[in-house]
Design an enzyme around this catalytic site. Structure first.
Site, PDB file in Angstrom:
ATOM      1  N   ASP A 219       0.862  -1.181   0.000  1.00  9.64           N
ATOM      2  CA  ASP A 219       0.000   0.000   0.000  1.00  9.64           C
ATOM      3  C   ASP A 219       0.900   1.234   0.000  1.00  9.64           C
ATOM      4  OD1 ASP A 219      -2.283   1.827   0.569  1.00  9.64           O
ATOM      5  OD2 ASP A 219      -3.338  -0.044   0.995  1.00  9.64           O
ATOM      6  N   HIS A 242       2.305   2.043  -3.160  1.00 10.26           N
ATOM      7  CA  HIS A 242       1.404   2.980  -3.823  1.00 10.26           C
ATOM      8  C   HIS A 242       1.922   4.410  -3.782  1.00 10.26           C
ATOM      9  CE1 HIS A 242      -2.296   0.103  -3.249  1.00 10.26           C
ATOM     10  NE2 HIS A 242      -1.313  -0.445  -3.934  1.00 10.26           N
TER      11      HIS A 242
END
Length: 393
Positions: A219, A242
């Site tokens: 993430d 991310h």
């Protein structure tokens, strides 16, 4: 001066030296409280006992974790009653979460510090052993939400140096409601497909610095939530993950904003995003302002520069009014490298609250050895120097 006076002065000097030396070397070894380094015996109670002893000290104190593996259930280290305002935890071993995710999976946090002041953590590894929970989540079964590995709540003057965090069930490190925290020389890792394993998440905090750190997760490498100000993020290697994200913001109508954030000297490698600002497509009085993204290298990044004010997964819980979060005074300076997609710059701002005073300076992004493109909606500002892709501002 008499012979007796000399003796009294010498004794006094020895007394002062002894006490100052003792005060500077109050060390609480977790093994002395019954901790086992075999990785199988539950050492939760011995660690808490060492913490209580260190807290009771009126002088600086050190909790020492020798080499070895220490199995710990969920722990809350409470600082409300601590007499010592300078506790150091020095870790030469590895702290292990239970491999059965049900043991800590519903607790929210694994290692939790609350209302602590002047805490420093040096070295060591914390292993959240999250792989079984990730497999459960991706299988579609009913699973616990998961636990953040290391969390700080309402704490001041925190230092974390040289720590390795691996395989967290959820967030690796959480800074929530804190003032003055310095995180330096960290290594944070989880597989690129591990769900919700943000490297470092910050919210409702001021004066946080993250320096010289490598983060690879499933993430956000670093996620910046609501209510943050005066953040400094520098010399970061991010990937997989991310990217570095401000958001998601604007879920609530009344929400504290984000301001005075500097992100500089970052290398993004194969990440989903580079530098991102993300808000829910919902009414809100929140804001993002005075942010600088500076000296960033993008290596095959899918969305190197992105503002997304229409975030609405699966088109659920997002009224049609659009985002109310006001985004202004965002500077992108010396951003270069390669995009994995044709659109290397996407500023998708709210029609209800357009982005203002966006500055692009010396930006050079390409796609497969050819010019990339830009996509912009409701964004105002200026470009200076060489800006590729061009045409946005």
């Amino acid at each position: 001066m008499t012979f007796t006076s000399n003796i009294l002065i010498s004794l006094l000097a020895i007394f002062i030296l002894f006490n100052s030396s003792s005060a500077a070397n109050l060390v609480y070894n977790v093994k002395n409280y019954g901790a086992k380094s075999d990785g199988k015996s539950d050492s939760t109670t011995p660690f808490l006992s060492a913490w209580v002893a260190a807290c009771a000290s009126t002088s600086p104190a050190t909790i020492y974790v020798p080499p070895g593996n220490y199995l710990l259930r969920s722990i809350m280290f409470a600082g409300q009653s601590c007499k010592s305002s300078a506790i150091t935890i020095r870790i030469d071993g590895t702290l292990l979460a239970p491999s059965d995710y049900n043991v800590i999976g519903n607790s929210g946090n694994w290692l939790k510090f609350e209302r602590v002041n002047g805490l420093s953590i040096y070295g060591g590894t914390i292993d959240g052993q999250g792989s079984r929970l990730w497999a459960c989540k991706t299988s579609g079964k009913s699973c616990p939400h998961g636990a953040t590995s290391l969390a700080f709540y309402n704490s001041n003057n925190i230092v974390i140096n040289g720590l390795t965090s691996t395989n967290s069930q959820m967030f690796h490190i959480l800074i929530d409601g804190c003032h003055s925290a310095k995180l330096q020389g960290l290594k944070v890792s989880a597989p690129g497909d591990s769900p919700n394993t943000d490297g470092i998440h910050i919210q409702e905090s001021t004066g946080v610095a993250i320096l010289s750190t490598h983060i690879g997760t499933g993430d956000d490498c670093i996620s910046i939530g609501h209510g943050n100000s005066n953040l400094w993020i520098e010399n970061i290697a991010c990937g997989p993950g991310h990217g570095i994200s401000i958001g998601s913001l604007g879920w609530d109508l009344e929400e504290a904003g984000v301001q005075n954030v500097t992100v500089r000297t970052v290398t993004f490698t194969g990440t989903e995003n580079g530098v991102r600002v993300k808000t829910w497509a919902r009414p809100s009085n929140g804001f993002v302002r005075n942010v600088v993204f500076q000296h960033a290298l993008m290596v095959n990044v899918h969305n190197p520069i992105i503002i997304d004010q229409n975030y609405c997964p699966d088109h659920k819980n997002c009224p049609s009014q659009g985002s109310g979060v006001k985004i202004s005074d965002i500077t992108y300076q010396d951003i270069h490298g390669t995009s994995a997609t044709q659109v290397a710059m996407k500023l998708d701002c709210s029609k209800n609250s357009p982005c203002s005073n966006i500055k692009m300076e010396d930006v050079n992004l390409s796609y497969m050895d050819q010019p990339a493109s830009a996509s912009c909606e409701n964004a105002g500002g200026e470009a200076s120097g060489t800006v590729e892709p061009s045409g946005c501002l």
